[in-house]
Design a protein around this motif. Structure first.
Motif, short mmCIF file in Angstrom:
data_model
loop_
_atom_site.label_atom_id
_atom_site.label_comp_id
_atom_site.label_asym_id
_atom_site.label_seq_id
_atom_site.Cartn_x
_atom_site.Cartn_y
_atom_site.Cartn_z
N GLU A 93 0.84 -1.21 0.00
CA GLU A 93 0.00 0.00 0.00
C GLU A 93 0.87 1.26 0.00
O GLU A 93 0.54 2.25 -0.67
CB GLU A 93 -0.92 0.00 1.23
N CYS A 94 1.98 1.23 0.74
CA CYS A 94 2.87 2.38 0.80
C CYS A 94 3.55 2.63 -0.55
O CYS A 94 3.73 3.78 -0.97
CB CYS A 94 3.93 2.19 1.89
N ARG A 115 12.11 6.89 0.23
CA ARG A 115 12.77 5.66 -0.22
C ARG A 115 13.50 4.98 0.94
O ARG A 115 13.55 3.75 1.02
CB ARG A 115 13.72 5.95 -1.38
N GLN A 116 14.06 5.79 1.84
CA GLN A 116 14.72 5.21 3.02
C GLN A 116 13.71 4.50 3.93
O GLN A 116 13.98 3.42 4.46
CB GLN A 116 15.44 6.31 3.80
N LYS A 117 12.55 5.10 4.10
CA LYS A 117 11.50 4.47 4.90
C LYS A 117 11.06 3.15 4.28
O LYS A 117 10.91 2.12 4.96
CB LYS A 117 10.29 5.42 5.05
N ALA A 119 12.78 1.28 2.23
CA ALA A 119 13.88 0.31 2.31
C ALA A 119 13.88 -0.38 3.68
O ALA A 119 14.06 -1.60 3.77
CB ALA A 119 15.21 1.01 2.07
N LYS A 120 13.67 0.39 4.71
CA LYS A 120 13.61 -0.17 6.07
C LYS A 120 12.45 -1.15 6.21
O LYS A 120 12.60 -2.26 6.76
CB LYS A 120 13.46 0.98 7.07
N MET A 121 11.29 -0.78 5.70
CA MET A 121 10.11 -1.62 5.81
C MET A 121 10.27 -2.91 5.01
O MET A 121 9.96 -4.01 5.51
CB MET A 121 8.88 -0.85 5.32
N ILE A 122 10.78 -2.80 3.80
CA ILE A 122 10.98 -3.99 2.95
C ILE A 122 11.99 -4.93 3.59
O ILE A 122 11.81 -6.16 3.58
CB ILE A 122 11.44 -3.56 1.54
N SER A 123 13.03 -4.39 4.18
CA SER A 123 14.06 -5.21 4.83
C SER A 123 13.46 -6.02 5.99
O SER A 123 13.78 -7.20 6.18
CB SER A 123 15.21 -4.34 5.33
N HIS A 124 12.61 -5.38 6.77
CA HIS A 124 11.93 -6.08 7.86
C HIS A 124 11.09 -7.23 7.32
O HIS A 124 11.14 -8.36 7.83
CB HIS A 124 11.03 -5.11 8.64
N ASP A 171 4.31 2.33 12.17
CA ASP A 171 4.68 3.72 12.46
C ASP A 171 5.12 4.43 11.18
O ASP A 171 4.65 5.55 10.88
CB ASP A 171 5.80 3.74 13.49
N GLU A 172 5.99 3.80 10.42
CA GLU A 172 6.49 4.41 9.18
C GLU A 172 5.37 4.58 8.16
O GLU A 172 5.27 5.61 7.48
CB GLU A 172 7.61 3.57 8.58
N ALA A 173 4.50 3.57 8.05
CA ALA A 173 3.42 3.63 7.07
C ALA A 173 2.45 4.76 7.37
O ALA A 173 2.01 5.47 6.46
CB ALA A 173 2.68 2.29 7.04
#
Length: 228
Positions: A93-94, A115-117, A119-124, A171-173
């Motif tokens: 969705e993001c 893009r940094q946010k 990247a963090k989410m995808i890595s998790h 939180d990031e989303a």
């Protein structure tokens, strides 16, 4: 709130037993409101002079703890699967939002901070998925006894880590979606729902702290004596 049968852990003469109680006179339920949904049926259950036939005993008498513990690994594995699947949906969705939302004449995806946010989410998400599949492979190649002996700690750590990841992703989303992230309609509805409900998996089946402690204690228990 709505069930016809209750799996009940109760004190017996010499310990703890698990019995199946049918809804009957003397069994009363009252709804407990939660941040999730009334449809979950979370309720306060009260038993008043309720009689249960002997054949409704689950497992052996006074050995209820074994009955309750028997399904914990699979319950926690299932919950980890669900939360990891949902975090992937939120990341999707993001990604869609960042490509569609135009700010100052450009899509959000062109902002390095976004893009940094992502990247963090995808890595998790991907690290949790890999860990989940690793444990699934082990479960498929172990007997039930081996699973009980070896996988309680790893599954506990996975669930603990997956729900911590969910906290970060929720939180990031919400920040990525901004005002849309706190609305229960439109493109933000999935993110709003996830941010409101992800904590259920962090608590049910054992809280993050309990499961993290279980994982470490099991690892220490299986360490070679020469290393201690």
């Amino acid at each position: 709130m709505f069930c016809d049968y209750f799996v009940v852990g109760c004190k017996t003469d010499k310990g703890f037993s698990v019995i199946l109680v049918e809804r009957q006179e003397g069994v009363e339920t009252s709804l407990i409101k939660t941040s999730y949904s009334p449809t979950a049926g979370t309720a306060f259950i009260e038993f008043n002079d309720v009689k249960v036939p002997v054949e409704n005993l689950l497992g052996k008498e006074h050995s209820g703890f074994i009955v309750i513990m028997a399904n914990f690994n699979h319950e926690r594995f299932m919950m980890a699967s669900g939360i990891i699947r949902m975090t992937r949906t939120v990341v999707e969705e993001c990604l869609k939002w960042c490509n569609q939302r135009i700010v100052f004449g450009k899509p959000l995806i062109e902002q390095p901070v976004m893009r940094q946010k992502l990247a963090k989410m995808i890595s998790h998400v991907e690290s949790n998925q890999a860990w989940l599949e690793s444990i699934a492979y082990q479960m498929c190649h172990m007997s039930y006894a081996q699973q009980s002996q070896n996988l309680g700690g790893p599954i506990g750590l996975l669930k603990s880590h997956a729900t911590r990841s969910a906290h970060e992703i929720a939180d990031e989303a919400t920040n990525i979606f901004g005002g849309r992230g706190i609305t229960q309609s439109g493109m933000g509805r999935i993110v709003e729902m996830f941010h409101r409900t992800y904590k259920f998996d962090a608590i049910l089946g054992g809280t993050e702290e309990i499961l993290a402690d279980l994982g470490v204690r099991q690892a220490i228990k299986k360490m070679p004596k020469a290393m201690l």
